[in-house]
Design a protein around this motif. Structure first.
Motif, mmCIF file in Angstrom:
data_model
loop_
_atom_site.group_PDB
_atom_site.id
_atom_site.type_symbol
_atom_site.label_atom_id
_atom_site.label_comp_id
_atom_site.label_asym_id
_atom_site.label_seq_id
_atom_site.Cartn_x
_atom_site.Cartn_y
_atom_site.Cartn_z
ATOM 1 N N THR A 46 29.477 41.902 22.182
ATOM 2 C CA THR A 46 28.737 42.592 23.256
ATOM 3 C C THR A 46 29.698 43.412 24.090
ATOM 4 O OG1 THR A 46 27.099 40.822 23.354
ATOM 5 C CG2 THR A 46 27.224 42.306 25.247
ATOM 6 N N VAL A 47 29.368 44.730 24.255
ATOM 7 C CA VAL A 47 30.156 45.627 25.092
ATOM 8 C C VAL A 47 29.203 46.276 26.106
ATOM 9 C CG1 VAL A 47 31.629 47.652 25.188
ATOM 10 C CG2 VAL A 47 31.799 46.072 23.253
ATOM 11 N N ALA A 48 29.421 45.993 27.385
ATOM 12 C CA ALA A 48 28.635 46.594 28.480
ATOM 13 C C ALA A 48 27.140 46.459 28.236
ATOM 14 C CB ALA A 48 29.009 48.050 28.668
ATOM 15 N N GLY A 49 26.760 45.266 27.755
ATOM 16 C CA GLY A 49 25.344 45.001 27.545
ATOM 17 C C GLY A 49 24.841 45.408 26.193
ATOM 18 N N ASP A 50 25.607 46.150 25.407
ATOM 19 C CA ASP A 50 25.200 46.533 24.054
ATOM 20 C C ASP A 50 25.784 45.535 23.058
ATOM 21 O OD1 ASP A 50 23.784 48.689 24.941
ATOM 22 O OD2 ASP A 50 25.440 50.114 24.687
ATOM 23 N N ILE A 51 24.979 45.022 22.125
ATOM 24 C CA ILE A 51 25.383 44.020 21.123
ATOM 25 C C ILE A 51 25.678 44.737 19.815
ATOM 26 C CG2 ILE A 51 24.676 41.951 19.876
ATOM 27 C CD1 ILE A 51 22.863 41.263 22.207
ATOM 28 N N PHE A 52 26.896 44.448 19.228
ATOM 29 C CA PHE A 52 27.319 45.037 17.953
ATOM 30 C C PHE A 52 27.475 43.917 16.930
ATOM 31 C CE2 PHE A 52 28.895 47.769 21.324
ATOM 32 C CZ PHE A 52 28.424 49.003 20.937
ATOM 33 N N CYS A 53 26.792 44.042 15.806
ATOM 34 C CA CYS A 53 26.883 43.062 14.704
ATOM 35 C C CYS A 53 27.313 43.824 13.454
ATOM 36 C CB CYS A 53 25.541 42.362 14.475
ATOM 37 S SG CYS A 53 24.946 41.448 15.917
ATOM 38 N N PRO A 54 28.653 43.870 13.140
ATOM 39 C CA PRO A 54 29.121 44.664 11.992
ATOM 40 C C PRO A 54 28.640 44.063 10.675
ATOM 41 C CG PRO A 54 30.912 43.402 12.920
ATOM 42 C CD PRO A 54 29.767 43.218 13.848
ATOM 43 N N SER A 55 28.319 44.953 9.782
ATOM 44 C CA SER A 55 27.853 44.512 8.453
ATOM 45 C C SER A 55 28.943 44.639 7.391
ATOM 46 C CB SER A 55 26.626 45.337 8.046
ATOM 47 O OG SER A 55 26.956 46.722 8.006
ATOM 48 N N PHE A 56 30.053 45.299 7.733
ATOM 49 C CA PHE A 56 31.158 45.390 6.779
ATOM 50 C C PHE A 56 32.433 45.528 7.578
ATOM 51 C CE2 PHE A 56 29.509 49.608 7.510
ATOM 52 C CZ PHE A 56 30.635 50.354 7.795
ATOM 53 N N SER A 57 33.527 45.211 6.941
ATOM 54 C CA SER A 57 34.823 45.223 7.608
ATOM 55 C C SER A 57 35.273 46.660 7.827
ATOM 56 C CB SER A 57 35.857 44.465 6.765
ATOM 57 O OG SER A 57 37.082 44.390 7.445
ATOM 58 N N GLY A 58 35.799 46.956 9.058
ATOM 59 C CA GLY A 58 36.252 48.298 9.413
ATOM 60 C C GLY A 58 35.157 49.162 10.033
ATOM 61 N N GLN A 59 34.022 48.602 10.262
ATOM 62 C CA GLN A 59 32.920 49.388 10.838
ATOM 63 C C GLN A 59 33.236 49.723 12.297
ATOM 64 O OE1 GLN A 59 29.136 47.507 10.477
ATOM 65 N NE2 GLN A 59 27.991 49.311 11.221
ATOM 66 N N VAL A 60 32.949 51.016 12.708
ATOM 67 C CA VAL A 60 33.212 51.500 14.064
ATOM 68 C C VAL A 60 31.857 51.638 14.812
ATOM 69 C CG1 VAL A 60 34.128 53.371 15.467
ATOM 70 C CG2 VAL A 60 35.288 52.709 13.340
ATOM 71 N N PHE A 61 31.827 51.096 16.037
ATOM 72 C CA PHE A 61 30.620 51.204 16.900
ATOM 73 C C PHE A 61 30.967 52.048 18.121
ATOM 74 C CE2 PHE A 61 29.616 47.558 14.358
ATOM 75 C CZ PHE A 61 28.254 47.645 14.157
ATOM 76 N N THR A 62 30.037 52.963 18.477
ATOM 77 C CA THR A 62 30.220 53.828 19.655
ATOM 78 C C THR A 62 29.003 53.682 20.582
ATOM 79 O OG1 THR A 62 31.497 55.405 18.353
ATOM 80 C CG2 THR A 62 30.600 56.170 20.478
ATOM 81 N N THR A 63 29.230 53.593 21.905
ATOM 82 C CA THR A 63 28.140 53.519 22.900
ATOM 83 C C THR A 63 28.486 54.408 24.081
ATOM 84 O OG1 THR A 63 26.796 52.079 24.271
ATOM 85 C CG2 THR A 63 29.115 51.547 24.141
ATOM 86 N N VAL A 64 27.414 54.855 24.777
ATOM 87 C CA VAL A 64 27.581 55.714 25.950
ATOM 88 C C VAL A 64 27.213 54.900 27.184
ATOM 89 C CG1 VAL A 64 26.862 57.819 27.127
ATOM 90 C CG2 VAL A 64 27.085 57.785 24.626
ATOM 91 N N LEU A 65 28.136 54.814 28.118
ATOM 92 C CA LEU A 65 27.926 54.071 29.348
ATOM 93 C C LEU A 65 27.849 55.040 30.531
ATOM 94 C CD1 LEU A 65 30.464 51.154 28.772
ATOM 95 C CD2 LEU A 65 28.065 51.260 28.133
ATOM 96 N N GLN A 66 27.278 54.596 31.673
ATOM 97 C CA GLN A 66 27.194 55.408 32.893
ATOM 98 C C GLN A 66 28.277 54.954 33.843
ATOM 99 O OE1 GLN A 66 23.820 55.229 35.766
ATOM 100 N NE2 GLN A 66 23.349 57.269 34.938
ATOM 101 N N SER A 67 29.060 55.958 34.325
ATOM 102 C CA SER A 67 30.168 55.622 35.209
ATOM 103 C C SER A 67 29.667 55.490 36.640
ATOM 104 C CB SER A 67 31.246 56.709 35.125
ATOM 105 O OG SER A 67 30.734 57.925 35.643
ATOM 106 N N TYR A 68 30.565 55.221 37.564
ATOM 107 C CA TYR A 68 30.199 55.025 38.967
ATOM 108 C C TYR A 68 29.670 56.310 39.575
ATOM 109 C CZ TYR A 68 34.567 57.457 40.015
ATOM 110 O OH TYR A 68 35.552 58.382 40.099
ATOM 111 N N SER A 69 30.058 57.482 39.018
ATOM 112 C CA SER A 69 29.598 58.754 39.570
ATOM 113 C C SER A 69 28.286 59.197 38.948
ATOM 114 C CB SER A 69 30.660 59.843 39.343
ATOM 115 O OG SER A 69 30.886 60.007 37.945
ATOM 116 N N GLY A 70 27.752 58.378 38.035
ATOM 117 C CA GLY A 70 26.496 58.700 37.401
ATOM 118 C C GLY A 70 26.631 59.503 36.141
ATOM 119 N N CYS A 71 27.838 59.821 35.740
ATOM 120 C CA CYS A 71 28.031 60.594 34.521
ATOM 121 C C CYS A 71 28.264 59.648 33.344
ATOM 122 C CB CYS A 71 29.221 61.546 34.680
ATOM 123 S SG CYS A 71 28.983 62.731 36.018
ATOM 124 N N ASP A 72 28.107 60.201 32.123
ATOM 125 C CA ASP A 72 28.231 59.388 30.906
ATOM 126 C C ASP A 72 29.705 59.189 30.531
ATOM 127 O OD1 ASP A 72 25.534 59.277 30.819
ATOM 128 O OD2 ASP A 72 25.299 60.898 29.352
#
Length: 725
Positions: A595-621
């Motif tokens: 789990t990263v910042a509320g997003d849950i990642f469950c890799p299905s193969f080794s070396g898999q890359v996960f990307t998520t967009v979070l909101q910063s304190y200024s409201g930007c992504d």
């Protein structure tokens, strides 16, 4: 004796028989009036509609007024001998029918025609309230009077209470009634005898008959005693009548005074010699020996005239001061007189023969006094006057008219009614023209101009001062009036309201803002946008919306083209760029999640890359990236975890329940498994209770064969042990 006077039938007016009073009009435009008149044969000829009638029949006369209203009178003239039955009762005391013969035949009291007539103290005479009644006049010749009354049928009253009520009264000129005896009530379909005592022979009495509760009844009235049976034969041997007349003007104007004189009628009577002569003063004779003091002349004059001085003598003076109407009018009217007896021993009734006691005296008809027709007329003229704005008020016939309206003047010598229509001279209209209807940013001054014809003087009244002239320049809002005088001196006012329109348009852009780069282009717009406003931005944009994408300070100027007013505002915009974060490499077992910042990642193969967009304190992504690899889980052997027995049918391991023996594997976490054995120990001992037994009743000892030490034996009888008894 009896004096006969003609009572004329008027065509337009209804006359009230009052001493010295005006008669009052009963106008009947375009109507038919039907009247019946009973007269004695000796009273002929009868005057009607300008002709003398000598025989019974139906006669018609029509009179048209200047306004075109017709009154048609139809007269049914019925001629009868006075010895015949009286056809009906009088409707008023003054019109009471005289009982001139010895009987009164069947008479119908018509409650639709005979209405209440209750002068003096009549209200206290009758048994019940008076609503409709009839009158009969009786000249008695004895101190006692007896009348038989029979009521045959009634209608119009209350069922069960229909009938007649009767009262005999003595009166002077139909006033100050004195009741003789009691009030009598005779119900319908019944007969009664009425007795009256202490009467004065030779006096006239009034019998008033009223229907109970509005009844109208047919009845017989039979004198039994006290009434003369007739005139003695030969009492009067001869007589001749001469008519009187009224002298005076026939054509008069309203306001004019006129004098009218009556020339009384006369008659010559020859009376034979009798042992019993009429008592002194018992009768008044017309003609030879006529006693003028025994009678009063009752004058009848038009309703709009009034008496001047004496109203009951041989001559009267009247003035037509209330005869002015609102149109050209010709009124045809009459003046007439009648004689009214003064003393109680003077008997007079127009159109009837009086019957007195034997050896008194018998009445004889005197001549009549016809009515005198007159016409009342005048002219109408309309005068139109105008009150000038300047100068004296108009004058007509010496009267000054200073206010508008409609007035009347009557000129007696000219016999003319003037309608004076007075109006006020009107001022020439004027109004104000303005260069603008409001003071604005474009037009801070407004020019006012008074426009109109024949302007002589123009004065402006402002809050600061008074200005003379037709033009005025104003710089403040408000209501401006001008007083304008035309060349005729008439004054009028004109006004105009000048408003104020200097309110700038809204240009507020709001507080400074920070925006994210991904939200660009960003729309800037002032509050209160209107299509008619003009917008100019500092970056060259025109229009109410400005799309921006860079950090900068933006300004706008808004202009209202209607009033020329402008307003400006600016806003600082900061554009925030995006951020990128690369996380560490994480190792996970198969099926394991991160789990990263509320997003849950469950890799299905080794070396898999996960990307998520979070909101910063200024409201930007902000972009966050993580890489994962999968590792194999370990299996650990745990040996025997437990044994299943008859007393323990299940084994619990790491929170799980197992009921089967063998090798089991349990996952402890994504990377760890436990392997373990579950054994079983189920040994069933042999049981032999021995052979079946039989015998006589008694005690027997049973025994288990081949017993095993330490085992428990329980018999069905509840005994324990290998040998129960």
């Amino acid at each position: 004796m009896r004096l006969k006077l003609f009572l004329p039938l008027m065509l337009l007016w209804c006359w009230a028989p009052l001493f010295g009073e005006n008669t009052h009009p009963g106008m009947c435009p375009d109507t038919l009036v039907v009247q019946s008149q009973w007269v004695c044969e000796s009273d002929l000829p009868f005057a009607f509609g300008g002709q003398w009638l000598t025989s019974p029949g139906t006669y018609t006369d029509t009179l048209s007024s200047a306004a075109g209203c017709d009154s048609i009178v139809q007269l049914n003239l019925i001629v009868t001998c006075c010895d015949q039955p009286v056809p009906n009762l009088g409707k008023t005391c003054e019109g009471a029918v005289l009982m001139c013969s010895g009987t009164l035949s069947v008479t119908t009291l018509d409650n639709m025609q005979a209405t209440a007539d209750a002068p003096g103290n009549l209200g206290s005479v009758f048994c019940y309230p008076v609503d409709n009644n009839g009158w009969l006049k009786i000249a008695v010749c004895e101190t006692n009077l007896a009348l038989g009354v029979s009521v045959e049928n009634c209608s119009g009253g209350n069922p069960g209470s229909e009938g007649l009520e009767l009262a005999l009264m003595q009166a002077q000129n139909c006033d100050n009634f004195q009741l003789q005896g009691d009030c009598a009530v005779v119900p319908v379909l019944s007969t009664d005898t009425l007795f009256f005592e202490n009467l004065l022979p030779g006096e006239a009495y009034y019998l008033m008959i009223d229907g109970v509760a509005g009844s109208g009844c047919s009845f017989h009235l039979d004198p039994i005693s006290g009434v003369n049976s007739g005139i003695p034969d030969g009492f009067i041997t001869s007589g001749s009548a001469t008519d009187g007349y009224i002298d005076g003007p026939m054509d008069v104007c309203p306001g004019e005074m006129a004098t009218y004189t009556v020339h009384p009628p006369g008659c010559a009577i020859t009376v034979p010699s009798f042992n019993c002569s009429p008592p002194e003063g018992s009768c008044s004779w017309c003609g030879t020996g006529f006693e003028i003091d025994s009678f009063v002349y009752k004058w009848h004059i038009p309703y709009c005239a009034s008496f001047v001085g004496d109203s009951t003598g041989l001559s009267v003076s009247i003035v037509f001061n209330n005869c002015v109407f609102t149109t050209d009018t010709v009124v045809v009217d009459s003046i007439w007189v009648e004689l009214v007896p003064v003393y109680s021993d003077t008997f007079f009734h127009a159109g009837d023969t009086l019957t007195f006691c034997p050896c008194f005296c018998a009445g004889y008809s005197c001549g009549s006094v016809p009515s005198k027709s007159i016409s009342i007329h005048y002219k109408v003229e309309h005068i139109y006057l105008v009150i000038p704005c300047a100068g004296p008020a108009p004058v007509f016939h010496g009267v000054t008219y200073g206010s508008p309206g409609t007035f009347t003047q009557y000129d007696v010598p000219a016999c003319t009614l003037y309608f004076i229509h007075v109006s006020q001279e009107q001022a020439t209209p004027a109004f104000i023209q303005a260069s603008a209807n409001a003071i604005t940013c474009i037009n801070p001054l407004v020019e006012l101009q008074v426009v109109g014809n024949s302007i002589s003087v123009c004065i402006w009244f402002t809050s600061q001062n008074v200005v003379v002239g037709t033009q005025l320049t104003v710089g403040t809002p408000g209501f401006y009036t001008a007083e304008v005088t035309d060349q005729n001196g008439c004054v009028t006012t004109a006004g105009v309201f000048i408003g104020l329109d200097v309110i700038p348009p809204p240009a507020f852009l709001g507080p400074d803002i920070s925006i994210c780069q991904e939200d660009t282009p960003y729309a800037l717009s002032p509050a209160g946008v209107q299509a008619s406003y003009i917008y100019q931005w500092n970056n060259g944009t025109t229009g109410p919306v400005n799309l921006v994408g860079q950090t900068n300070t933006y300004a706008v100027t808004v202009t209202n083209p209607v009033n020329g007013c402008s307003a400006s505002d600016n806003i600082a915009v900061q554009v925030m760029p995006p951020k990128f974060t690369n996380l560490n490499v994480y190792g996970l077992c198969p099926g394991e999640c991160y789990t990263v910042a509320g997003d849950i990642f469950c890799p299905s193969f080794s070396g898999q890359v996960f990307t998520t967009v979070l909101q910063s304190y200024s409201g930007c992504d902000s972009t966050v990236q993580a890489r994962f690899f999968l590792q194999q889980p370990d299996t650990l052997d745990q040996g025997v975890a437990g044994v299943l027995t008859c007393n323990q049918p299940s084994v619990v391991y790491d929170g799980a329940v197992y009921t089967q023996p063998g090798y089991h594997v349990k996952q402890i976490d994504p990377c760890t498994y436990h392997g373990f054995f579950i054994e079983e120990n189920f040994v069933v001992p042999p049981v032999n209770a021995g052979p079946d037994q039989s015998g006589c009743p008694g005690l027997y000892t049973l025994a288990v064969q081949n017993t095993v030490p330490g085992w428990q034996y329980v018999w069905s009888t509840g005994d324990t042990g290998p040998k129960p008894v």
